[in-house]
Design a protein around this motif. Structure first.
Motif, PDB file in Angstrom:
ATOM      1  N   MET A 184       9.191  43.065 169.539  1.00  0.00           N
ATOM      2  CA  MET A 184      10.453  43.785 169.702  1.00  0.00           C
ATOM      3  C   MET A 184      10.367  44.853 170.783  1.00  0.00           C
ATOM      4  SD  MET A 184      13.559  44.362 168.742  1.00  0.00           S
ATOM      5  CE  MET A 184      13.939  43.764 167.127  1.00  0.00           C
ATOM      6  N   TRP A 185       9.192  45.492 170.882  1.00  0.00           N
ATOM      7  CA  TRP A 185       9.067  46.618 171.809  1.00  0.00           C
ATOM      8  C   TRP A 185       9.315  46.190 173.249  1.00  0.00           C
ATOM      9  CZ3 TRP A 185       5.693  47.010 175.889  1.00  0.00           C
ATOM     10  CH2 TRP A 185       4.595  46.146 175.915  1.00  0.00           C
ATOM     11  N   ILE A 188      13.100  46.019 173.859  1.00  0.00           N
ATOM     12  CA  ILE A 188      13.643  47.381 173.985  1.00  0.00           C
ATOM     13  C   ILE A 188      13.340  47.928 175.369  1.00  0.00           C
ATOM     14  CG2 ILE A 188      13.409  49.750 173.144  1.00  0.00           C
ATOM     15  CD1 ILE A 188      14.878  47.994 171.188  1.00  0.00           C
ATOM     16  N   PHE A 189      12.093  47.783 175.788  1.00  0.00           N
ATOM     17  CA  PHE A 189      11.684  48.278 177.109  1.00  0.00           C
ATOM     18  C   PHE A 189      12.459  47.562 178.211  1.00  0.00           C
ATOM     19  CE2 PHE A 189       9.125  50.304 180.171  1.00  0.00           C
ATOM     20  CZ  PHE A 189       8.795  49.373 181.147  1.00  0.00           C
ATOM     21  N   CYS A 267       6.716  54.672 165.898  1.00  0.00           N
ATOM     22  CA  CYS A 267       6.052  53.680 166.733  1.00  0.00           C
ATOM     23  C   CYS A 267       4.581  54.051 166.838  1.00  0.00           C
ATOM     24  CB  CYS A 267       6.666  53.661 168.135  1.00  0.00           C
ATOM     25  SG  CYS A 267       8.403  53.250 168.118  1.00  0.00           S
ATOM     26  N   LYS A 275      -0.244  47.403 176.954  1.00  0.00           N
ATOM     27  CA  LYS A 275       1.207  47.660 176.956  1.00  0.00           C
ATOM     28  C   LYS A 275       1.625  48.108 178.351  1.00  0.00           C
ATOM     29  CE  LYS A 275       3.337  48.859 172.554  1.00  0.00           C
ATOM     30  NZ  LYS A 275       2.539  49.075 171.351  1.00  0.00           N
ATOM     31  N   GLY A 364      18.369  51.489 168.807  1.00  0.00           N
ATOM     32  CA  GLY A 364      17.214  51.010 168.063  1.00  0.00           C
ATOM     33  C   GLY A 364      17.534  50.765 166.595  1.00  0.00           C
TER      34      GLY A 364
ATOM     35  N   LEU B   9       9.611  54.524 176.320  1.00  0.00           N
ATOM     36  CA  LEU B   9      10.747  53.616 176.593  1.00  0.00           C
ATOM     37  C   LEU B   9      10.752  52.396 175.685  1.00  0.00           C
ATOM     38  CD1 LEU B   9      10.885  53.603 180.492  1.00  0.00           C
ATOM     39  CD2 LEU B   9      12.528  54.621 178.925  1.00  0.00           C
ATOM     40  N   TRP B  10       9.552  52.044 175.171  1.00  0.00           N
ATOM     41  CA  TRP B  10       9.469  50.806 174.379  1.00  0.00           C
ATOM     42  C   TRP B  10       9.601  51.095 172.873  1.00  0.00           C
ATOM     43  CZ3 TRP B  10       5.416  51.963 171.277  1.00  0.00           C
ATOM     44  CH2 TRP B  10       4.433  52.822 171.799  1.00  0.00           C
ATOM     45  N   MET B  12      11.290  51.903 169.468  1.00  0.00           N
ATOM     46  CA  MET B  12      12.589  51.845 168.780  1.00  0.00           C
ATOM     47  C   MET B  12      12.863  53.096 167.980  1.00  0.00           C
ATOM     48  SD  MET B  12      14.182  48.418 167.366  1.00  0.00           S
ATOM     49  CE  MET B  12      12.964  47.951 166.180  1.00  0.00           C
ATOM     50  N   LEU B  15      14.422  55.747 170.007  1.00  0.00           N
ATOM     51  CA  LEU B  15      15.857  55.552 170.236  1.00  0.00           C
ATOM     52  C   LEU B  15      16.653  56.039 169.028  1.00  0.00           C
ATOM     53  CD1 LEU B  15      15.740  51.977 171.760  1.00  0.00           C
ATOM     54  CD2 LEU B  15      16.320  54.066 172.987  1.00  0.00           C
ATOM     55  N   LEU B  54       4.968  57.894 167.376  1.00  0.00           N
ATOM     56  CA  LEU B  54       6.071  58.408 168.193  1.00  0.00           C
ATOM     57  C   LEU B  54       7.405  58.200 167.475  1.00  0.00           C
ATOM     58  CD1 LEU B  54       5.129  56.960 171.721  1.00  0.00           C
ATOM     59  CD2 LEU B  54       4.766  59.279 170.877  1.00  0.00           C
TER      60      LEU B  54
END
Lengths: 396, 91
Positions: A184-185, A188-189, A267, A275, A364, B9-10, B12, B15, B54
């Motif tokens: 998923m990440w 999003i990125f 996260c 990554k 998100g 940025l990655w 979720m 966000l 994070l």
């Protein structure tokens, strides 16, 4: 008076000589193909023994397909005559009707026996094959005895109960699998980077390419696994092995959940170096002037990411496709169920992507859902693992 | 009062927390927030001992760290904590 009495006695005597045609139930023969070490065959045998106590005109002929090559060859020839996709046991034939798998046998055999009990002079297809006689299409019974075992769902309409559990499994397990944050990440990125470009067309095309390719790769992997399992499904120990595998996956899933609930929801910073490498690759790809090159690049990223991250969620798709293999479905039916699974697997991606397209910003979904998906996934695999080993008739 | 927000940025959860924190700050009329990216600003964030979850939200009063949130926090919890800090500063 005496004359009338004599005439009466004469008529009665003559009447007694006329044979009355009483419609007795036909003798019915069940041809049963099995193998000693097959757990479903054991279940089927127990079921049959209990059932046949109620019938005194049913003959049972048992063929152990491992005992002799003649039995095996006969079995394979009959599978071909009845045009079955899969040569799996237990397998029973009465007259021109075949029943394959524990579910079909348990749910339909009584109806088939009763049908043939009332049918005069029916063709026994097995005997025809043994005697090397031609089997005509009209010798095969086309009646579907599972017709009554349906339920009606809104929008979808009528559906067989056995199919319903596979459909529910595809939706539920697919959706739970999809909440896994491993891949998923990247989405999003990617969407964040694309939105920063302020190019709505690129967001739409490249985002869709990523999701479509992810779904396609998942679909191909599940179909490949299904082909493999279908070949191995005949080996009775394989079913136990799948059950054990499900229990192992259940353990790791539940352990992951236990570890996660004791941490803050967020996260986790893992594997930062790889990554960053992937993020750099994505930045290069989306900045390509040529859109087609960007599409190919994004598809490549999707393939790479989903293959690498498959280990994150390998348990659920593997177990689901194994369940499909044991349901004796046609190739088209299996493909449809896997397609439904993949659609629900992608549903959270599609929601995020749709919002991004409409609002032109990234939204998100809380990572707490990912934690609970580990719990649900673990519990489902625990149930399937135990059922596969000890109570397979619940599943098939 | 100063607020540091470390996100990626990655991520979720970042966000999710961004919209929660931004709306809370707007409500409490707090405007001083500095955003740092976990990947791009790795040198700058080292001094804050970022940890492994994070986003990270750190609140400072007179350059002294008074509160820290790791990961997702409910809007209610966030609002209560920030209000307390703001009132302390005003007092």
């Amino acid at each position: 008076m005496k004359l009338l009495l004599k005439i009466f006695l004469l008529v009665v005597s003559l009447a007694l000589l006329i044979p009355f045609q009483v419609d007795a139930a036909n003798d019915v023969t069940i041809h049963y193909f099995k193998e000693e070490t097959c757990p479903n065959c054991r279940q089927a045998s127990i079921f049959l023994n209990e059932l046949l106590v109620n019938y005194d005109n049913v003959n049972l002929i048992i063929y152990d397909i491992r005992e002799s090559s003649e039995n095996e060859n006969l079995f394979l020839e009959l599978v071909s005559v009845f045009d079955r996709d899969l040569a799996s046991i237990p397998y029973m034939i009465i007259g021109g009707k075949d029943l394959q798998g524990l579910y079909e046998i348990e749910s339909q055999i009584e109806d088939v026996i009763e049908y043939y009990q009332d049918k005069q002079g029916y063709t026994d297809v097995v005997e025809r094959v043994i005697n090397k006689q031609v089997v005509l299409p009209e010798d095969l019974l086309q009646i579907d005895f599972s017709e009554n075992k349906t339920i009606t769902l809104p929008i979808i309409g009528e559906i067989e109960i056995a199919s319903f559990s596979l459909l529910l499994g595809a939706i539920l397990i697919g959706a739970i699998d999809g909440f896994n944050p491993c891949a998923m990440w990247i989405l999003i990125f990617l969407i964040t980077m694309l939105i920063n470009l302020k190019d709505r067309k690129r967001v739409w095309i490249l985002g869709f390419t990523f999701i479509f390719t992810s779904g396609l790769i998942y679909y191909i992997i599940m179909m490949s696994w299904l082909q493999l399992v279908m070949k191995l499904a005949l080996i009775s120990a394989f079913q136990i092995a799948i059950g054990v595998l499900a229990l192992i996956f259940a353990f790791f899933s539940l352990r992951h959940f236990w570890q996660q609930i004791r941490k803050d929801t967020g996260c986790e910073v893992t594997d930062a170096k790889s990554k960053r490498k992937l993020m750099e690759k994505i930045k290069q790809v989306i900045h390509k002037n040529n859109l087609w090159l960007a599409i190919v690049g994004i598809a490549g990223v999707a393939i790479t990411v989903n293959i690498i991250e498959l280990a994150c969620s390998a348990g659920l798709p593997v177990i689901y496709t194994s369940m499909l293999a044991y349901h004796n479905l046609t190739a088209l039916q299996s493909a449809m169920y896997i397609l439904i699974y993949v659609l629900f697997f992608l549903i959270d991606d599609l929601i995020i992507f749709s919002i991004a397209i409409i609002s032109f910003r990234v939204t998100g979904i809380s990572n707490k859902y990912a934690k609970y998906s580990s719990l649900l996934g673990g519990l489902i695999m625990l149930f399937i693992g135990i059922a596969m080993i000890f109570f397979p008739h619940i599943l098939f | 009062m100063k607020i540091i927000r470390i996100s990626a940025l990655w991520c979720m959860s970042c966000l999710v927390m961004r919209s929660r924190l931004d709306s809370t700050l707007k409500k409490l009329e707090i405007s001083h927030i500095e955003d740092l990216d976990f990947d791009e600003d790795s040198d700058k964030i080292k001094k804050y001992n970022p940890g492994s979850i994070l986003p990270i939200i750190i609140i400072f009063i007179n350059d002294k760290e008074v509160m820290r949130f790791n990961g997702e926090v409910s809007k209610k919890q966030l609002e209560k904590a920030l209000k307390e800090v703001r009132d302390e500063v005003i007092a």
